[in-house]
Write a protein that holds these residues in place. Structure first.
Motif, short mmCIF file in Angstrom:
data_model
loop_
_atom_site.label_atom_id
_atom_site.label_comp_id
_atom_site.label_asym_id
_atom_site.label_seq_id
_atom_site.Cartn_x
_atom_site.Cartn_y
_atom_site.Cartn_z
N ASP A 287 -2.85 -67.58 -37.76
CA ASP A 287 -1.73 -67.23 -36.90
C ASP A 287 -2.18 -66.64 -35.56
O ASP A 287 -1.37 -66.50 -34.64
CB ASP A 287 -0.82 -66.20 -37.59
CG ASP A 287 -0.15 -66.74 -38.83
OD1 ASP A 287 0.11 -67.96 -38.87
OD2 ASP A 287 0.12 -65.95 -39.75
N VAL A 288 -3.45 -66.27 -35.46
CA VAL A 288 -3.96 -65.65 -34.23
C VAL A 288 -3.89 -66.66 -33.09
O VAL A 288 -4.42 -67.77 -33.20
CB VAL A 288 -5.40 -65.16 -34.41
CG1 VAL A 288 -5.97 -64.63 -33.10
CG2 VAL A 288 -5.45 -64.07 -35.49
N PRO A 289 -3.27 -66.32 -31.96
CA PRO A 289 -3.16 -67.28 -30.86
C PRO A 289 -4.51 -67.52 -30.18
O PRO A 289 -5.43 -66.70 -30.27
CB PRO A 289 -2.18 -66.60 -29.89
CG PRO A 289 -2.27 -65.14 -30.20
CD PRO A 289 -2.56 -65.05 -31.67
N THR A 290 -4.61 -68.65 -29.50
CA THR A 290 -5.87 -69.03 -28.84
C THR A 290 -6.19 -68.16 -27.64
O THR A 290 -7.29 -68.27 -27.08
CB THR A 290 -5.82 -70.50 -28.41
OG1 THR A 290 -4.68 -70.70 -27.56
CG2 THR A 290 -5.71 -71.42 -29.61
N SER A 291 -5.28 -67.30 -27.23
CA SER A 291 -5.58 -66.38 -26.13
C SER A 291 -6.65 -65.37 -26.52
O SER A 291 -7.24 -64.74 -25.64
CB SER A 291 -4.30 -65.66 -25.68
OG SER A 291 -3.60 -65.14 -26.79
N TYR A 292 -6.92 -65.22 -27.81
CA TYR A 292 -8.01 -64.35 -28.25
C TYR A 292 -9.28 -65.18 -28.42
O TYR A 292 -9.36 -66.03 -29.29
CB TYR A 292 -7.64 -63.64 -29.56
CG TYR A 292 -6.69 -62.49 -29.34
CD1 TYR A 292 -7.15 -61.25 -28.91
CD2 TYR A 292 -5.33 -62.66 -29.52
CE1 TYR A 292 -6.30 -60.21 -28.67
CE2 TYR A 292 -4.44 -61.61 -29.29
CZ TYR A 292 -4.93 -60.39 -28.86
OH TYR A 292 -4.07 -59.35 -28.62
N ASP A 293 -10.26 -64.90 -27.55
CA ASP A 293 -11.52 -65.65 -27.61
C ASP A 293 -12.37 -65.22 -28.79
O ASP A 293 -13.09 -66.03 -29.39
CB ASP A 293 -12.32 -65.40 -26.32
CG ASP A 293 -11.53 -65.73 -25.08
OD1 ASP A 293 -11.16 -66.90 -24.90
OD2 ASP A 293 -11.27 -64.80 -24.28
N LEU A 294 -12.32 -63.93 -29.11
CA LEU A 294 -13.17 -63.35 -30.16
C LEU A 294 -12.29 -62.53 -31.09
O LEU A 294 -11.59 -61.60 -30.64
CB LEU A 294 -14.26 -62.48 -29.53
CG LEU A 294 -15.26 -61.80 -30.46
CD1 LEU A 294 -16.01 -62.81 -31.31
CD2 LEU A 294 -16.25 -60.97 -29.64
N VAL A 295 -12.33 -62.85 -32.37
CA VAL A 295 -11.49 -62.18 -33.37
C VAL A 295 -12.40 -61.40 -34.31
O VAL A 295 -13.31 -61.96 -34.93
CB VAL A 295 -10.66 -63.19 -34.16
CG1 VAL A 295 -9.82 -62.49 -35.22
CG2 VAL A 295 -9.77 -64.00 -33.22
N ALA A 296 -12.15 -60.08 -34.42
CA ALA A 296 -12.92 -59.22 -35.32
C ALA A 296 -12.09 -58.94 -36.56
O ALA A 296 -10.99 -58.37 -36.47
CB ALA A 296 -13.29 -57.92 -34.62
N VAL A 297 -12.59 -59.34 -37.70
CA VAL A 297 -11.90 -59.15 -38.97
C VAL A 297 -12.15 -57.72 -39.45
O VAL A 297 -13.30 -57.32 -39.66
CB VAL A 297 -12.38 -60.17 -40.01
CG1 VAL A 297 -11.85 -59.84 -41.40
CG2 VAL A 297 -11.97 -61.58 -39.59
#
Length: 558
Positions: A287-297
Motif C-alpha cells: 500500500d506504500v505509495p511510490t513517492s517513498y523512495d526508501l521504506v524502513a520496516v
C-alpha cells in the motif's frame, strides 16, 4: 522510533550526574595518566586544541588546564594510555566552567561520557571496562560551542596499568591500492601499520577528504572520466604518520553505481512502515505509495542470542489489514522493487533492546541480518537504537554485513538530536566509523525540546532554524552532504516538533542553495543534501499523505 516524550530530558539529567569525591581518595588511587595535574606548567603528554596552563584558578598544586572553545572547536585535550584487556577503570577530574565533557574512547566496551556545569571546582567521574583485545584507550575532556573558558585539574585514571607508557605516532600505511571505480566513486584499501592506530586520513589530490576507522574507504561525488590521486595517513593521539604510497585512479565514463546506496536517487524520501498497530492507519507494505523512495520496516526483534535479530509479522497488523502472511510480505517487497523502491529493516525503535557490545555480538548481528536480507529481500539495515549504541562493535557488525552483501547494501541511521550534538557522542562516532558504507543519517528533529545549533545559539524544535542549524553540526562534523537527511514527524500526532511539509522544503532549500532560510543561514551550501525522512508512512497515510505529496516532488526538483 517516536513513541516517547520525556526520554531526552531524563537522559540529559542522567548524563549530567556528577559523582563527588575527595582529594584524598584521588590521591590514593593509582594514576595511569602522565602530567595529570599539569604541574609541568604545560600540556605535555596531552594532545590539545585551544588550551594552555594557568596558575589560577587551580584545584591543587601550581597549575591547571585552561581551554577556550572557539567556533566549531570544542577545545579538547586527550591522552592515549596503555591498559589491560577485560579490566575495570575509573576516570575522574576536577572541573570548573560551563558544559564540560569527560570521557574515554576505544575502550572496546561502552565508551563512557559524562558532563557538568559548575561555578567552582567539582569532580566529574565515570568508569568503563575494557574489551577482550583492548590495550590502549584515549581519555578526553572538552567544552562546548560558544561557551567561555573552562578549567580542569587533577585527572585520575585508576586501574591496572598496561605497562607500556604512551604510544608514538604510527608509521605510514602501506599497500594503498584502488579496489574499484564507478563514474562517481573510487574505492581504496590499504594495509595497517603496526602499533597503535586510532584511524586514517584520506587525501585526494593532496587535500584531506575524509577519515576511516578501518583499512578501506570509498570517495564519492566524483566527476566521470577523471583521474584522482590518493594517499592515506594513520593517526593516534600522539600524531599523524607520513603519507602512504600514492595511487591514481580514473573514474569510468558513465553508468556505475552509488556505493553504499544501491540505486537510490540523488535526493531521497524515506518513510517508516509500521509492523504493528497504533493510532495510525494500518497498511500492507504494497500500500506504500511510490513517492517513498526508501521504506524502513519497523522493527526487527531481539533474540536470546546477544546481538542477533529476527523479524516476525505482527499478528495484530495481519488482523487489521484483513490477513497478511510471510509469503505476501515477501512478495510485497518484490513489488516495491519492481516500482524502483528500496526496502530496509529497521533495528531498534523506542522499545528496541538489541545490544552489540563485543565481537561475538557483532558477528551474531551481521549473520542474522544477512539471513533476513536473503530470506525477505531487504536492501539493507537501519539503526534506530534509542537506548544507546557501541560505536566500535556496531561499526564492526555493519562492516561485516557490508562484506557479505557488497556495495549495494543500504545503511541508514536514525539517531535522536542529543546523539548528534557532538562528534564525541557514540552515535556520531558510529556514523564516522562507517562513513565508507553509510548511506544516510536521518536524525530525528523532534521530541527534543531545545538544542544548540552549529552557531552556538539555542533553537526550539518545530522551526526551520532548528532543522538547518542542527543539520549544520553533522555537515561540519565530518559527514558528506549526501549522507545527511532531515527526519520529521508526518503530523503532530506522530511526534512533538512537527512542522508543515512546506517548512521541510524550505529547510532543504536553505541547506542546498542558501535560499528560503529563516534567521539562521549556514556558512556554506550543500547541493547534494540527501533528502528527508518521516515517521511515519502510516501517520502520513492518516493525514492524506500531505508529507509525501509535498516533499517528494520538491526533492525531485532539487
Amino acid at each position: 522510533m517516536s513513541r516517547k516524550w520525556t526520554r531526552w530530558l531524563a537522559g540529559a539529567v542522567a548524563a549530567a550526574t556528577v559523582v563527588l569525591g575527595t582529594a584524598a581518595t584521588a590521591a590514593a588511587a593509582s594514576n595511569l595518566l602522565a602530567n595529570p595535574g599539569f604541574e609541568a606548567g604545560n600540556t605535555s603528554s596531552w594532545t590539545c586544541s585551544g588550551a594552555t596552563t594557568v596558575g589560577s584558578p587551580v584545584h591543587s598544586g601550581s597549575y591547571a588546564l585552561a581551554a577556550t572553545p572557539a567556533g566549531q572547536d570544542y577545545a579538547q585535550c586527550s591522552q592515549r594510555v596503555t591498559v589491560l584487556p577485560n579490566s575495570a577503570y575509573t576516570l575522574s577530574a576536577y572541573v570548573q566552567g560551563s558544559y564540560i565533557y569527560l570521557g574515554a574512547t576505544g575502550t572496546g566496551g561502552t565508551d563512557p561520557q559524562t558532563w557538568t556545569s559548575s561555578s567552582g571546582y567539582s569532580q566529574l567521574s565515570t568508569s568503563f571496562t575494557t574489551g577482550a583485545s583492548t590495550t590502549s584507550v584515549t581519555i578526553y575532556i572538552h567544552g562546548w560551542y560558544g561557551q567561555p573558558t573552562y578549567y580542569a585539574d587533577d585527572f585520575v585514571l585508576s586501574g591496572p596499568g598496561g605497562g607500556g607508557g604512551n604510544p608514538t605516532a604510527p608509521a605510514a600505511p602501506t599497500g594503498l591500492t584502488s579496489t574499484g571505480t564507478t563514474s562517481s566513486s573510487v574505492s581504496l584499501s590499504w594495509t595497517a601499520p603496526s602499533g597503535d592506530v586510532s584511524g586514517y586520513n584520506v587525501y585526494q589530490n593532496g587535500t584531506k577528504v575524509g577519515t576511516a576507522s578501518g583499512t578501506s574507504y570509498t570517495a564519492t561525488g566524483l566527476s566521470a572520466s577523471t583521474s584522482y590521486t590518493y594517499a592515506v595517513t594513520a593517526y593516534n593521539s600522539v600524531g599523524e604518520s607520513p603519507k602512504s604510497n600514492q595511487v591514481t585512479a580514473t573514474t569510468s565514463s558513465g553508468g556505475g553505481g552509488n556505493p553504499g546506496g544501491g540505486t537510490l536517487p540523488t535526493h531521497v524520501l524515506t518513510g517508516y512502515w509500521h509492523n504493528f498497530v497504533n493510532g495510525a492507519k494500518a497498511l500492507k507494505l504494497s500500500d506504500v505509495p511510490t513517492s517513498y523512495d526508501l521504506v524502513a520496516v519497523a522493527f526487527a526483534d531481539a533474540t536470546s542470542t546477544p546481538g542477533a535479530i529476527s523479524f516476525t509479522l505482527d499478528s495484530g497488523l495481519s488482523s487489521a489489514v484483513g490477513g497478511y502472511t510471510d509469503a505476501q510480505f515477501t512478495a510485497d517487497i518484490a513489488t516495491l522493487h519492481s516500482r524502483g523502491q528500496k526496502v530496509i529493516l529497521s533495528v531498534g525503535g523506542q522499545n528496541g533492546t538489541i545490544s552489540v557490545g563485543d565481537s561475538t555480538a557483532a558477528a551474531n548481528f551481521a549473520n542474522s541480518a544477512y539471513s533476513l536480507i536473503q530470506k525477505y529481500g531487504f536492501d539493507g539495515i537501519d539503526i534506530d537504537l534509542e537506548n544507546g549504541v557501541n560505536a566500535t562493535y556496531m561499526a564492526q557488525a555493519l562492516h561485516s554485513l557490508g562484506s557479505k552483501v557488497g556495495s549495494s547494501l543500504i545503511v541508514t541511521l536514525a539517531p535522536q538530536t542529543i546523539d548528534m550534538q557532538s562528534t564525541g557522542a557514540a552515535y556520531f562516532q558510529l556514523a564516522l566509523n562507517i562513513k565508507d558504507i553509510l548511506t544516510i543519517v536521518n536524525m530525528q528533529y523532534y521530541n527534543s525540546g531545545t538544542m544548540l545549533g552549529c552557531d552556538q545559539a539555542v533553537y526550539a524544535q518545530g522551526t526551520e532554524n532548528f532543522i538547518t542549524a542542527l543539520a549544520c553540526i553533522q555537515l561540519q562534523g565530518g559527514l558528506r552532504p549526501d549522507q545527511v537527511g532531515l527526519g520529521l514527524p508526518a503530523s503532530g500526532s506522530a511526534g512533538a516538533g512537527a512542522v508543515a511539509p512546506s517548512v521541510v522544503n524550505a529547510s532543504l532549500d536553505c541547506l542546498a542553495k542558501g535560499a528560503n532560510c529563516g534567521s539562521f543561514k549556514p556558512s556554506a551550501t550543500y547541493p547534494t543534501i540527501r533528502g528527508a525522512m518521516t515517521w511515519s508512512i502510516n501517520w502520513d497515510a492518516s493525514n492524506g499523505y500531505a508529507f509525501a505529496n509535498t516533499v517528494h516532488p520538491h526533492l525531485g526538483s532539487m
